[in-house]
Motif scaffolding. Structure first.
Motif, PDB file in Angstrom:
ATOM      1  N   ASN A 183     -33.133 -17.302 -82.211  1.00  0.00           N
ATOM      2  CA  ASN A 183     -34.126 -17.227 -81.131  1.00  0.00           C
ATOM      3  C   ASN A 183     -35.160 -16.119 -81.304  1.00  0.00           C
ATOM      4  O   ASN A 183     -36.238 -16.178 -80.723  1.00  0.00           O
ATOM      5  CB  ASN A 183     -33.438 -17.113 -79.763  1.00  0.00           C
ATOM      6  CG  ASN A 183     -32.633 -15.842 -79.590  1.00  0.00           C
ATOM      7  OD1 ASN A 183     -32.234 -15.199 -80.562  1.00  0.00           O
ATOM      8  ND2 ASN A 183     -32.380 -15.470 -78.348  1.00  0.00           N
TER       9      ASN A 183
ATOM     10  N   SER B 269     -37.399  -7.967 -76.652  1.00  0.00           N
ATOM     11  CA  SER B 269     -37.565  -8.397 -75.261  1.00  0.00           C
ATOM     12  C   SER B 269     -38.543  -7.520 -74.496  1.00  0.00           C
ATOM     13  O   SER B 269     -38.158  -6.534 -73.855  1.00  0.00           O
ATOM     14  CB  SER B 269     -36.204  -8.442 -74.559  1.00  0.00           C
ATOM     15  OG  SER B 269     -35.480  -9.556 -75.033  1.00  0.00           O
TER      16      SER B 269
ATOM     17  N   ASP C  25     -21.822 -18.521 -82.777  1.00  0.00           N
ATOM     18  CA  ASP C  25     -21.509 -17.162 -83.240  1.00  0.00           C
ATOM     19  C   ASP C  25     -20.617 -16.444 -82.239  1.00  0.00           C
ATOM     20  O   ASP C  25     -20.540 -16.843 -81.079  1.00  0.00           O
ATOM     21  CB  ASP C  25     -22.808 -16.376 -83.458  1.00  0.00           C
ATOM     22  CG  ASP C  25     -23.367 -15.844 -82.163  1.00  0.00           C
ATOM     23  OD1 ASP C  25     -23.105 -14.674 -81.823  1.00  0.00           O
ATOM     24  OD2 ASP C  25     -24.044 -16.601 -81.436  1.00  0.00           O
TER      25      ASP C  25
ATOM     26  N   GLY D 290     -28.924 -11.959 -73.245  1.00  0.00           N
ATOM     27  CA  GLY D 290     -28.549 -10.584 -73.592  1.00  0.00           C
ATOM     28  C   GLY D 290     -29.645  -9.608 -73.190  1.00  0.00           C
ATOM     29  O   GLY D 290     -29.670  -9.098 -72.078  1.00  0.00           O
TER      30      GLY D 290
ATOM     31  N   THR E  86     -29.121 -20.561 -79.570  1.00  0.00           N
ATOM     32  CA  THR E  86     -29.987 -19.437 -79.922  1.00  0.00           C
ATOM     33  C   THR E  86     -29.687 -18.876 -81.313  1.00  0.00           C
ATOM     34  O   THR E  86     -30.305 -17.900 -81.722  1.00  0.00           O
ATOM     35  CB  THR E  86     -29.833 -18.344 -78.851  1.00  0.00           C
ATOM     36  OG1 THR E  86     -28.438 -18.235 -78.517  1.00  0.00           O
ATOM     37  CG2 THR E  86     -30.603 -18.702 -77.590  1.00  0.00           C
ATOM     38  N   GLY E  87     -28.729 -19.453 -82.031  1.00  0.00           N
ATOM     39  CA  GLY E  87     -28.465 -19.047 -83.419  1.00  0.00           C
ATOM     40  C   GLY E  87     -27.284 -18.092 -83.550  1.00  0.00           C
ATOM     41  O   GLY E  87     -26.377 -18.100 -82.727  1.00  0.00           O
TER      42      GLY E  87
ATOM     43  N   THR F 164     -35.247 -14.152 -73.734  1.00  0.00           N
ATOM     44  CA  THR F 164     -35.126 -15.607 -73.808  1.00  0.00           C
ATOM     45  C   THR F 164     -35.134 -16.208 -72.408  1.00  0.00           C
ATOM     46  O   THR F 164     -35.914 -17.112 -72.109  1.00  0.00           O
ATOM     47  CB  THR F 164     -33.826 -15.990 -74.556  1.00  0.00           C
ATOM     48  OG1 THR F 164     -33.878 -15.393 -75.852  1.00  0.00           O
ATOM     49  CG2 THR F 164     -33.677 -17.494 -74.693  1.00  0.00           C
TER      50      THR F 164
HETATM   51  C1  LIG Z   1     -30.428 -12.123 -79.141  1.00  0.00           C
HETATM   52  C2  LIG Z   1     -29.603 -13.361 -79.036  1.00  0.00           C
HETATM   53  C3  LIG Z   1     -29.379 -13.988 -77.800  1.00  0.00           C
HETATM   54  C4  LIG Z   1     -29.857 -13.433 -76.495  1.00  0.00           C
HETATM   55  O1  LIG Z   1     -31.240 -13.521 -76.334  1.00  0.00           O
HETATM   56  P1  LIG Z   1     -31.972 -12.408 -75.447  1.00  0.00           P
HETATM   57  O2  LIG Z   1     -33.389 -12.801 -75.501  1.00  0.00           O
HETATM   58  O3  LIG Z   1     -31.677 -11.102 -76.118  1.00  0.00           O
HETATM   59  O4  LIG Z   1     -31.386 -12.456 -74.087  1.00  0.00           O
HETATM   60  C5  LIG Z   1     -28.648 -15.154 -77.775  1.00  0.00           C
HETATM   61  N1  LIG Z   1     -28.139 -15.673 -78.899  1.00  0.00           N
HETATM   62  C6  LIG Z   1     -28.307 -15.094 -80.111  1.00  0.00           C
HETATM   63  C7  LIG Z   1     -27.674 -15.723 -81.283  1.00  0.00           C
HETATM   64  C8  LIG Z   1     -29.049 -13.920 -80.219  1.00  0.00           C
HETATM   65  O5  LIG Z   1     -29.198 -13.343 -81.419  1.00  0.00           O
END
Ligand SMILES: *Cc1c(COP(=O)(O)O)cnc(C)c1O
Length: 331
Positions: free
Chosen positions: A48, A159, A286, A193, A317-318, A197
């Motif tokens: 992401n 972010s 992950d 996190g 999101t990877g 996102t």
């Molecule tokens: C960073 C990340 C998130 C969270 O995204 P944020 O924009 O930091 O809230 C979710 N999944 C993966 C795999 C990430 O690397």
């Protein structure tokens, strides 16, 4: 909504596909589960952060920067994608890695994302857990500036209102693809996190008047703290795009019941979700983010939280690069 006036540099493979997960849907036996493949954004395996970096790196280049600085936990996917973007654009990259999890294995410290950072040619320094990493980044930046470097500082997770534009764009992409496919989604779910996102998605979904509710599954903070963080960033992001403040506090929903023992520490439900997606659909999640997001999705489906929904979209999101850093969690 026109994002075209914000500088952007192409780094990823967009649009990413939206796919149906038939075997997982059958196994859970509730709403249809669909997946947005943002794990396939392409840059050094994807994830992401690539969407955010398209806007952030354009800003860095416009400012004439020659050194990109950022920070994250040791196995940060954000740091890996940032160091890849810097390599692709011919910029130097220096990163601060926080020993946030206390995990001491060789794999955690040297494999996975850490290996890729060094392949991208980034230099790194470590910091103990619990310090203000974004402040530390500014201190390090000042040292480089005094040596004549033109630094561009990207906060943790990319972010800020510039990075979040990447997920405003993703909301546009989802709404467009959903209407092209004739498959309306009743809920969108993803791991949240550092908040960019979710802030970008909620802003985009609101600006498009999509009516699709969004749920972030937390990986670190408490529900109240996470929702506040997302809401504050969503306000700043929507101010950048339009004068009207559309995102309301109640539009920001996080569920933080799947954090487990703490940030970067998977529990049984995380590992079960990773195995389920891998065995039924050949999709790699992950242990830090998407595994916890998927654990939340599965449990909430079972608990009938989505009982009025026909079709759910999980944004992947990877993060699978981190799996080799967590080898010991699976053995
Ligand atoms: C960073 C990340 C998130 C969270 O995204 P944020 O924009 O930091 O809230 C979710 N999944 C993966 C795999 C990430 O690397």
């Amino acid at each position: 909504m026109n994002l075209g006036r914000f500088p952007r540099i192409k780094l990823g493979h967009m649009n990413t596909p939206i796919e149906f997960l038939p075997r997982l849907t059958e196994k859970i036996g509730k709403a249809e589960i669909w997946i947005k493949r943002d794990d396939c954004t392409g840059l050094s395996t994807g994830g992401n952060k690539t969407r955010k970096l398209e806007f952030l790196m354009a800003e860095a280049i416009n400012q004439g920067s020659d050194l990109i600085l950022t920070q994250g936990a040791t196995q940060s996917n954000h740091v890996r994608q940032t160091s890849a973007a810097a390599a692709k654009l011919g910029l130097d990259c220096h990163v601060l890695l926080e020993d946030r999890t206390g995990i001491e294995t060789i794999n955690y410290k040297l494999n996975g994302n850490v290996l890729l950072n060094s392949l991208h040619g980034a230099t790194s320094e470590h910091r103990p857990s619990g310090i203000d990493m974004d402040q530390e980044l500014i201190n390090v930046s000042e040292k480089f500036i005094s040596k004549g470097r033109k630094t561009y500082v990207i906060p943790g997770g990319g972010s800020n209102p510039t990075g979040a534009l990447g997920y405003v764009n993703c909301a546009q992409e989802i709404v467009y693809q959903s209407s092209e496919m004739g498959k309306p989604f009743d809920f969108i779910v993803h791991a949240t996190g550092s908040a960019g996102t979710q802030a970008g998605l909620v802003t985009g979904l609101k600006l498009l008047n999509s009516g699709i509710p969004l749920l972030g599954i937390g990986v670190r903070a408490s529900k109240i703290d996470q929702e506040e963080k997302v809401f504050n960033l969503a306000k700043l992001t929507s101010e950048r795009i339009s004068k009207i403040q559309l995102v309301k506090r109640e539009d920001v929903i996080a569920n933080c019941d799947f954090v487990g023992p703490g940030y970067g520490l998977p529990d049984t439900s995380t590992l079960d979700a990773i195995r389920l997606f891998a065995e039924l659909e050949g999709i790699l999640l992950d242990p830090v983010y998407s595994g916890k997001g998927a654990a939340g999705l599965i449990q909430l489906l079972k608990d009938d939280f989505f009982s009025s929904c026909k079709r759910i979209l999980f944004v992947h999101t990877g993060g699978a690069v981190a799996l080799s850093g967590y080898l010991e969690s699976f053995t």
